[in-house]
Design a protein around this motif. Structure first.
Motif, PDB file in Angstrom:
ATOM      1  N   LEU A 257       0.744  -1.032   0.117  1.00  0.00           N
ATOM      2  CA  LEU A 257       0.061  -0.062  -0.048  1.00  0.00           C
ATOM      3  C   LEU A 257       0.848   1.356  -0.117  1.00  0.00           C
ATOM      4  N   PRO A 258       1.849   1.228   0.742  1.00  0.00           N
ATOM      5  CA  PRO A 258       2.862   2.657   0.487  1.00  0.00           C
ATOM      6  C   PRO A 258       3.107   2.905  -0.969  1.00  0.00           C
ATOM      7  N   LYS A 259       3.383   1.530  -1.710  1.00  0.00           N
ATOM      8  CA  LYS A 259       3.950   1.791  -3.025  1.00  0.00           C
ATOM      9  C   LYS A 259       2.642   2.448  -3.860  1.00  0.00           C
ATOM     10  N   LEU A 260       1.435   1.928  -3.637  1.00  0.00           N
ATOM     11  CA  LEU A 260       0.352   2.586  -4.234  1.00  0.00           C
ATOM     12  C   LEU A 260       0.159   4.033  -3.942  1.00  0.00           C
ATOM     13  N   LYS A 261       0.339   4.129  -2.741  1.00  0.00           N
ATOM     14  CA  LYS A 261       0.239   5.630  -2.041  1.00  0.00           C
ATOM     15  C   LYS A 261       1.166   6.340  -2.997  1.00  0.00           C
ATOM     16  N   ALA A 262       2.447   6.249  -3.058  1.00  0.00           N
ATOM     17  CA  ALA A 262       3.242   6.920  -4.203  1.00  0.00           C
ATOM     18  C   ALA A 262       2.758   7.090  -5.317  1.00  0.00           C
ATOM     19  N   GLN A 263       1.903   6.253  -5.948  1.00  0.00           N
ATOM     20  CA  GLN A 263       1.419   6.500  -7.227  1.00  0.00           C
ATOM     21  C   GLN A 263       0.261   7.411  -7.332  1.00  0.00           C
ATOM     22  N   ALA A 264      -0.159   7.844  -6.108  1.00  0.00           N
ATOM     23  CA  ALA A 264      -1.122   8.763  -6.344  1.00  0.00           C
ATOM     24  C   ALA A 264      -0.684  10.267  -6.455  1.00  0.00           C
TER      25      ALA A 264
ATOM     26  N   GLY B  26     -12.307  -7.886   3.089  1.00  0.00           N
ATOM     27  CA  GLY B  26     -11.223  -6.821   2.416  1.00  0.00           C
ATOM     28  C   GLY B  26     -11.398  -5.225   3.000  1.00  0.00           C
ATOM     29  N   GLY B  27     -12.643  -5.089   3.370  1.00  0.00           N
ATOM     30  CA  GLY B  27     -13.048  -3.675   4.030  1.00  0.00           C
ATOM     31  C   GLY B  27     -12.499  -3.744   5.372  1.00  0.00           C
ATOM     32  N   GLN B  28     -12.605  -4.813   6.129  1.00  0.00           N
ATOM     33  CA  GLN B  28     -12.082  -5.100   7.264  1.00  0.00           C
ATOM     34  C   GLN B  28     -10.486  -4.530   7.357  1.00  0.00           C
ATOM     35  N   PHE B  29      -9.776  -5.457   6.224  1.00  0.00           N
ATOM     36  CA  PHE B  29      -8.402  -5.140   6.344  1.00  0.00           C
ATOM     37  C   PHE B  29      -8.055  -3.676   5.967  1.00  0.00           C
ATOM     38  N   ALA B  30      -8.837  -3.208   5.005  1.00  0.00           N
ATOM     39  CA  ALA B  30      -8.670  -1.548   4.786  1.00  0.00           C
ATOM     40  C   ALA B  30      -8.687  -0.919   6.104  1.00  0.00           C
ATOM     41  N   LEU B  31      -9.661  -1.108   7.011  1.00  0.00           N
ATOM     42  CA  LEU B  31      -9.869  -0.264   8.043  1.00  0.00           C
ATOM     43  C   LEU B  31      -8.690  -0.620   9.099  1.00  0.00           C
ATOM     44  N   LEU B  32      -8.205  -1.842   9.201  1.00  0.00           N
ATOM     45  CA  LEU B  32      -7.075  -2.447  10.054  1.00  0.00           C
ATOM     46  C   LEU B  32      -5.622  -1.790   9.801  1.00  0.00           C
ATOM     47  N   HIS B  33      -5.648  -1.810   8.292  1.00  0.00           N
ATOM     48  CA  HIS B  33      -4.497  -1.084   7.686  1.00  0.00           C
ATOM     49  C   HIS B  33      -4.512   0.168   8.288  1.00  0.00           C
ATOM     50  N   ALA B  34      -5.456   0.852   7.781  1.00  0.00           N
ATOM     51  CA  ALA B  34      -5.480   2.551   8.201  1.00  0.00           C
ATOM     52  C   ALA B  34      -5.263   2.767   9.522  1.00  0.00           C
ATOM     53  N   SER B  35      -6.000   1.766  10.662  1.00  0.00           N
ATOM     54  CA  SER B  35      -5.668   2.182  11.855  1.00  0.00           C
ATOM     55  C   SER B  35      -4.104   2.078  12.299  1.00  0.00           C
ATOM     56  N   GLN B  36      -3.436   1.594  11.490  1.00  0.00           N
ATOM     57  CA  GLN B  36      -1.947   1.399  11.831  1.00  0.00           C
ATOM     58  C   GLN B  36      -1.117   2.428  11.147  1.00  0.00           C
ATOM     59  N   ASN B  37      -1.860   2.969   9.782  1.00  0.00           N
ATOM     60  CA  ASN B  37      -1.213   3.841   8.844  1.00  0.00           C
ATOM     61  C   ASN B  37      -1.870   4.854   8.791  1.00  0.00           C
TER      62      ASN B  37
ATOM     63  N   GLN C 113      -1.355   7.723   5.952  1.00  0.00           N
ATOM     64  CA  GLN C 113      -1.106   7.139   4.630  1.00  0.00           C
ATOM     65  C   GLN C 113      -2.436   7.225   3.707  1.00  0.00           C
ATOM     66  N   VAL C 114      -3.443   7.283   4.350  1.00  0.00           N
ATOM     67  CA  VAL C 114      -4.871   6.998   3.745  1.00  0.00           C
ATOM     68  C   VAL C 114      -5.696   8.132   4.128  1.00  0.00           C
ATOM     69  N   ASP C 115      -6.209   8.629   2.787  1.00  0.00           N
ATOM     70  CA  ASP C 115      -7.400   9.724   2.736  1.00  0.00           C
ATOM     71  C   ASP C 115      -8.609   9.427   3.110  1.00  0.00           C
ATOM     72  N   GLY C 116      -8.754   8.118   2.876  1.00  0.00           N
ATOM     73  CA  GLY C 116     -10.275   7.729   3.102  1.00  0.00           C
ATOM     74  C   GLY C 116     -10.530   6.201   2.966  1.00  0.00           C
ATOM     75  N   VAL C 117     -11.275   5.561   3.448  1.00  0.00           N
ATOM     76  CA  VAL C 117     -11.531   4.123   3.520  1.00  0.00           C
ATOM     77  C   VAL C 117     -13.051   3.663   3.100  1.00  0.00           C
ATOM     78  N   ILE C 118     -13.201   2.753   2.353  1.00  0.00           N
ATOM     79  CA  ILE C 118     -14.480   2.415   1.830  1.00  0.00           C
ATOM     80  C   ILE C 118     -14.778   0.842   2.218  1.00  0.00           C
ATOM     81  N   VAL C 119     -15.764   0.614   2.770  1.00  0.00           N
ATOM     82  CA  VAL C 119     -16.140  -0.789   3.277  1.00  0.00           C
ATOM     83  C   VAL C 119     -17.370  -0.970   2.406  1.00  0.00           C
ATOM     84  N   LEU C 120     -17.322  -2.038   1.372  1.00  0.00           N
ATOM     85  CA  LEU C 120     -18.379  -2.263   0.458  1.00  0.00           C
ATOM     86  C   LEU C 120     -18.867  -3.699   0.999  1.00  0.00           C
ATOM     87  N   ALA C 121     -20.202  -3.951   1.247  1.00  0.00           N
ATOM     88  CA  ALA C 121     -21.061  -4.865   1.720  1.00  0.00           C
ATOM     89  C   ALA C 121     -20.078  -5.660   2.814  1.00  0.00           C
ATOM     90  N   GLY C 122     -19.863  -4.824   3.852  1.00  0.00           N
ATOM     91  CA  GLY C 122     -19.049  -5.399   4.780  1.00  0.00           C
ATOM     92  C   GLY C 122     -19.047  -4.916   6.216  1.00  0.00           C
TER      93      GLY C 122
END
Length: 292
Positions: A92-99, A112-123, A126-135
């Motif tokens: 995800l830091p590599k993808l962030k650099a692409q932004a 996958g939405g839970q993983f997005a939130l758990l990652h954001a909670s530690q970083n 690095q993240v401007d927003g999190v989207i949880v779809l059907a989660g």
């Protein structure tokens, strides 16, 4: 679509599939994380449609799936710890650099939405927003009252099979795909207790989620029997400092009796319409709970 091979620190490999490479991606980069047991190829139509809205979209093949080098999940055991602290921490830091200074949003379907939130909670920086779809939460206690007992028994059966065999043969029982021991231990712990306790990881993820302050969209689908809105409500309740927007799409508005937990991906326009409204409102000053 462009496929990008990625080497991870533990010498395993996976791929990222890029969409929107022919467009400027003026709205930023979406990093997308699949549901449990689902490969990135399932989401190609969704990613193409999302890219047409002006984003570059990167779908991440999770460990243990078809395009991952980790194939023998009984011998190559892993769980949330490896997904969060090796895979996503590297990719995800590599993808962030692409932004390149434009918005970087991490999205995920179901687990996958839970993983997005758990990652954001530690970083969080690095993240401007999190989207949880059907989660939402897997916790059986967050299910509607008439569904709690069945879900509780089902989760206990999944955990017992996992512990007995040393892996979970979801491909044979019709749920979750073939999964390693620790992945299901982590999944069922949260599903039985409502709290995260990751094998081999000392992080208090519930406390970290409570501190998270990034904007979050949690989008539910009416009639989804796997993750009804009550489960999304329970997950949203962990995010006490985040600016959370909850939306539940109503199936009747689209000529259906109920949404399917997976088949919405084939016709993602209703979901993407709500996502786009949320992205456009990211500058709003306060938390909101909405219903579509």
């Amino acid at each position: 679509m462009k496929t990008q091979q990625e080497q991870l620190p533990d010498q395993t490999q996976t791929v990222i599939e890029w969409f929107g490479e022919q467009t400027p991606g003026e709205k930023g980069v979406i990093a997308f994380l699949p549901a449990l047991g689902v490969g990135v190829e399932f989401y190609r139509g969704l990613a193409e449609s999302w890219a047409k809205l002006g984003y570059r979209v990167a779908t991440v093949e999770l460990r243990g799936m078809k395009q991952s080098s980790v194939q023998d999940v009984k011998r190559q055991n892993f769980g949330y710890k490896e997904v969060l602290n090796v895979d996503l921490a590297t990719l995800l830091p590599k993808l962030k650099a692409q932004a390149a200074g434009k918005p970087f949003i991490v999205a995920g379907h179901s687990l996958g939405g839970q993983f997005a939130l758990l990652h954001a909670s530690q970083n969080p920086g690095q993240v401007d927003g999190v989207i949880v779809l059907a989660g939402g939460s897997n916790y059986y206690g967050s299910m509607p009252s008439g569904m709690k007992f069945k879900r509780h028994m089902g989760i206990r059966l999944v955990r017992a099979i996992d512990q007995t065999l040393g892996y979970f043969p979801g491909h044979k029982v019709g749920f979750g795909g073939r999964q390693p021991l620790n992945m299901i231990l982590d999944w069922t712990h949260e599903a039985l207790t409502g709290r995260y306790k990751v094998v081999g990881d000392t992080v208090d993820y519930d406390a970290a989620l409570a501190r998270l302050q990034v904007p979050v969209l949690i989008l539910s689908l009416s009639g989804d029997p796997l993750v009804p809105k009550t489960c999304a409500d329970f997950l949203a309740g962990k995010l006490s400092q985040a600016r959370v927007t909850q939306v539940e799409l109503q199936a009747r508005d689209y000529g259906m009796k109920a949404f399917h937990h997976f088949r919405w991906v084939r016709k993602p326009e209703p979901v993407l319409e709500q996502v786009e409204k949320w992205v456009q409102g990211l500058g709003a000053p306060r938390s909101v709970v909405a219903s579509a």
